[in-house]
Design a protein around this motif. Sequence first.
Motif, PDB file in Angstrom:
ATOM      1  N   THR A   1       9.892  13.399 -15.112  1.00 46.40           N
ATOM      2  CA  THR A   1      10.794  13.906 -16.145  1.00 46.40           C
ATOM      3  C   THR A   1      12.231  13.823 -15.630  1.00 46.40           C
ATOM      4  OG1 THR A   1       9.097  15.392 -17.039  1.00 46.40           O
ATOM      5  CG2 THR A   1      11.372  15.848 -17.661  1.00 46.40           C
ATOM      6  N   ILE A   2      12.605  14.703 -14.722  1.00 47.11           N
ATOM      7  CA  ILE A   2      13.939  14.654 -14.125  1.00 47.11           C
ATOM      8  C   ILE A   2      14.007  13.548 -13.070  1.00 47.11           C
ATOM      9  CG2 ILE A   2      15.606  15.921 -12.698  1.00 47.11           C
ATOM     10  CD1 ILE A   2      15.612  16.778 -15.622  1.00 47.11           C
ATOM     11  N   ILE A   3      12.908  13.316 -12.372  1.00 43.76           N
ATOM     12  CA  ILE A   3      12.827  12.168 -11.464  1.00 43.76           C
ATOM     13  C   ILE A   3      11.751  11.217 -11.964  1.00 43.76           C
ATOM     14  CG2 ILE A   3      13.620  13.564  -9.524  1.00 43.76           C
ATOM     15  CD1 ILE A   3      10.737  13.516  -8.431  1.00 43.76           C
ATOM     16  N   GLU A   4      11.815   9.973 -11.512  1.00 43.41           N
ATOM     17  CA  GLU A   4      10.838   8.984 -11.941  1.00 43.41           C
ATOM     18  C   GLU A   4       9.515   9.130 -11.203  1.00 43.41           C
ATOM     19  OE1 GLU A   4      12.448   5.085 -11.578  1.00 43.41           O
ATOM     20  OE2 GLU A   4      14.128   5.454 -12.945  1.00 43.41           O
ATOM     21  N   ASN A   5       9.560   9.707 -10.016  1.00 41.33           N
ATOM     22  CA  ASN A   5       8.394   9.719  -9.134  1.00 41.33           C
ATOM     23  C   ASN A   5       7.388  10.804  -9.467  1.00 41.33           C
ATOM     24  OD1 ASN A   5      11.125   9.380  -7.797  1.00 41.33           O
ATOM     25  ND2 ASN A   5       9.882   8.344  -6.266  1.00 41.33           N
ATOM     26  N   GLU A   6       6.156  10.582  -8.990  1.00 37.58           N
ATOM     27  CA  GLU A   6       5.158  11.627  -8.790  1.00 37.58           C
ATOM     28  C   GLU A   6       5.022  11.756  -7.272  1.00 37.58           C
ATOM     29  OE1 GLU A   6       3.498  13.614 -10.773  1.00 37.58           O
ATOM     30  OE2 GLU A   6       4.015  12.799 -12.746  1.00 37.58           O
ATOM     31  N   MET A   7       5.430  12.891  -6.712  1.00 41.10           N
ATOM     32  CA  MET A   7       5.579  12.971  -5.265  1.00 41.10           C
ATOM     33  C   MET A   7       4.249  12.973  -4.509  1.00 41.10           C
ATOM     34  SD  MET A   7       8.687  12.505  -5.099  1.00 41.10           S
ATOM     35  CE  MET A   7       8.750  12.511  -3.312  1.00 41.10           C
ATOM     36  N   LEU A   8       3.190  13.473  -5.124  1.00 46.00           N
ATOM     37  CA  LEU A   8       1.889  13.368  -4.461  1.00 46.00           C
ATOM     38  C   LEU A   8       1.467  11.902  -4.324  1.00 46.00           C
ATOM     39  CD1 LEU A   8      -0.331  16.320  -5.711  1.00 46.00           C
ATOM     40  CD2 LEU A   8       0.052  15.625  -3.351  1.00 46.00           C
ATOM     41  N   ASP A   9       1.800  11.086  -5.311  1.00 46.52           N
ATOM     42  CA  ASP A   9       1.517   9.661  -5.204  1.00 46.52           C
ATOM     43  C   ASP A   9       2.312   9.042  -4.063  1.00 46.52           C
ATOM     44  OD1 ASP A   9       0.158  10.305  -7.503  1.00 46.52           O
ATOM     45  OD2 ASP A   9       1.288   8.956  -8.815  1.00 46.52           O
ATOM     46  N   GLU A  10       3.575   9.473  -3.915  1.00 45.97           N
ATOM     47  CA  GLU A  10       4.404   8.958  -2.818  1.00 45.97           C
ATOM     48  C   GLU A  10       3.804   9.337  -1.468  1.00 45.97           C
ATOM     49  OE1 GLU A  10       6.705   6.882  -3.297  1.00 45.97           O
ATOM     50  OE2 GLU A  10       7.239   7.160  -5.405  1.00 45.97           O
ATOM     51  N   LEU A  11       3.357  10.579  -1.343  1.00 44.53           N
ATOM     52  CA  LEU A  11       2.759  11.008  -0.080  1.00 44.53           C
ATOM     53  C   LEU A  11       1.452  10.269   0.202  1.00 44.53           C
ATOM     54  CD1 LEU A  11       3.440  14.851  -0.301  1.00 44.53           C
ATOM     55  CD2 LEU A  11       4.466  13.253   1.321  1.00 44.53           C
ATOM     56  N   ALA A  12       0.674  10.052  -0.837  1.00 47.28           N
ATOM     57  CA  ALA A  12      -0.598   9.346  -0.658  1.00 47.28           C
ATOM     58  C   ALA A  12      -0.383   7.914  -0.190  1.00 47.28           C
ATOM     59  CB  ALA A  12      -1.381   9.360  -1.968  1.00 47.28           C
ATOM     60  N   ASP A  13       0.791   7.369  -0.468  1.00 52.33           N
ATOM     61  CA  ASP A  13       1.114   6.021  -0.033  1.00 52.33           C
ATOM     62  C   ASP A  13       1.052   5.893   1.492  1.00 52.33           C
ATOM     63  OD1 ASP A  13       1.782   3.374  -0.683  1.00 52.33           O
ATOM     64  OD2 ASP A  13       3.916   3.751  -0.367  1.00 52.33           O
ATOM     65  N   PHE A  14       1.354   7.006   2.175  1.00 50.14           N
ATOM     66  CA  PHE A  14       1.371   6.985   3.644  1.00 50.14           C
ATOM     67  C   PHE A  14      -0.037   6.950   4.239  1.00 50.14           C
ATOM     68  CE2 PHE A  14       5.516   8.777   2.525  1.00 50.14           C
ATOM     69  CZ  PHE A  14       6.357   8.027   3.341  1.00 50.14           C
ATOM     70  N   ILE A  15      -1.046   7.206   3.436  1.00 48.61           N
ATOM     71  CA  ILE A  15      -2.426   7.130   3.942  1.00 48.61           C
ATOM     72  C   ILE A  15      -3.220   6.058   3.195  1.00 48.61           C
ATOM     73  CG2 ILE A  15      -2.577   9.497   4.832  1.00 48.61           C
ATOM     74  CD1 ILE A  15      -3.923  10.319   2.218  1.00 48.61           C
ATOM     75  N   GLY A  16      -2.510   5.188   2.483  1.00 51.73           N
ATOM     76  CA  GLY A  16      -3.157   4.075   1.804  1.00 51.73           C
ATOM     77  C   GLY A  16      -3.993   4.451   0.606  1.00 51.73           C
ATOM     78  N   LEU A  17      -3.718   5.617   0.004  1.00 51.27           N
ATOM     79  CA  LEU A  17      -4.516   6.088  -1.133  1.00 51.27           C
ATOM     80  C   LEU A  17      -3.673   6.255  -2.397  1.00 51.27           C
ATOM     81  CD1 LEU A  17      -6.808   8.760   0.584  1.00 51.27           C
ATOM     82  CD2 LEU A  17      -7.434   6.444  -0.158  1.00 51.27           C
TER      83      LEU A  17
END
Length: 293
Positions: free
Chosen positions: A89-105
């Motif tokens: 909404t205010i940001i484009e990201n979903e931050m849990l998705d960003e964090l999951a990127d660091f573990i390949g998920l």
Amino acid sequence: MTMILTLIAGARGRQSLLHLASAVAGVVGISGGPTWLADDACDFVLDATSPTLAEAAARALIGDTEIDVLVQPATNRRKRLLVADMESTIIENEMLDELADFIGLRQEVSEITSRAMNGELDFTAALEARVSLLAGLPDYVLKRAASRIRLRVGARQLIATMRSAGAVTALVSSGFLIFAEGVAAELGFDHVVANQLDLMGGHIAGTVPPPIVTGESKREALLTLAANHAVPVQQSMAVGDGANDLPMLAAAGMGVAFHAKPAVASSARWRLDHADLTGLLYAQGYRRDEILG
């Protein structure tokens, strides 16, 4: 009751707005011409016993053209309280998705996020399940994830303009305070509500301490902020994209589903599918030369 019908074009709808504005006036039965708020937004005044029917007629005429339609009472149009969701909404990201990127998920977590935001999964259970996957990640990835945050177009203008007009602004997120505080500070939100994230020994613990910010929490936050700042609820605006935003959208004087998941867009009274966040200012009757930032 005097109503305002507002047309707001997305980037690919601007060239069609002038022609379609005249056509909308005809199909809805508006005799007067438009008031242009900007080259991509205009207002019509109408007397309508059924604003939903007027909106439906306008949407049917516009079809797939990227132009949003809002119909609302002319009174209490400029809001004195804004409560906004953060992620998507205010940001484009979903931050849990960003964090999951660091573990390949990222893909797996993103699918869960999407289903939860569309109301297909219990929100709290989905949050806890996704966070548990992060257990053991070093806490420095939080800073790396924060560096990826991308503000939505119009976010700065929305908050700067409403605060300049005397409105109270609050970022109320079911995401994490460690991200929400930075976004709130950068944009100048007056209040921020979000979840804590447990850390242990320099690592993400994989748990979220209660109370977890849920849809009902967001609704209560809106009502509490309105009461604390002596703002009548009808003079509040809420904006969000997920199923957990629906309670606060329903409680607000004007609750807008912004680029929302299908189930949310179909349930909310008002929605913006194409405009950026400045559309929330046009919805309140701000003109282009009144918008700051």
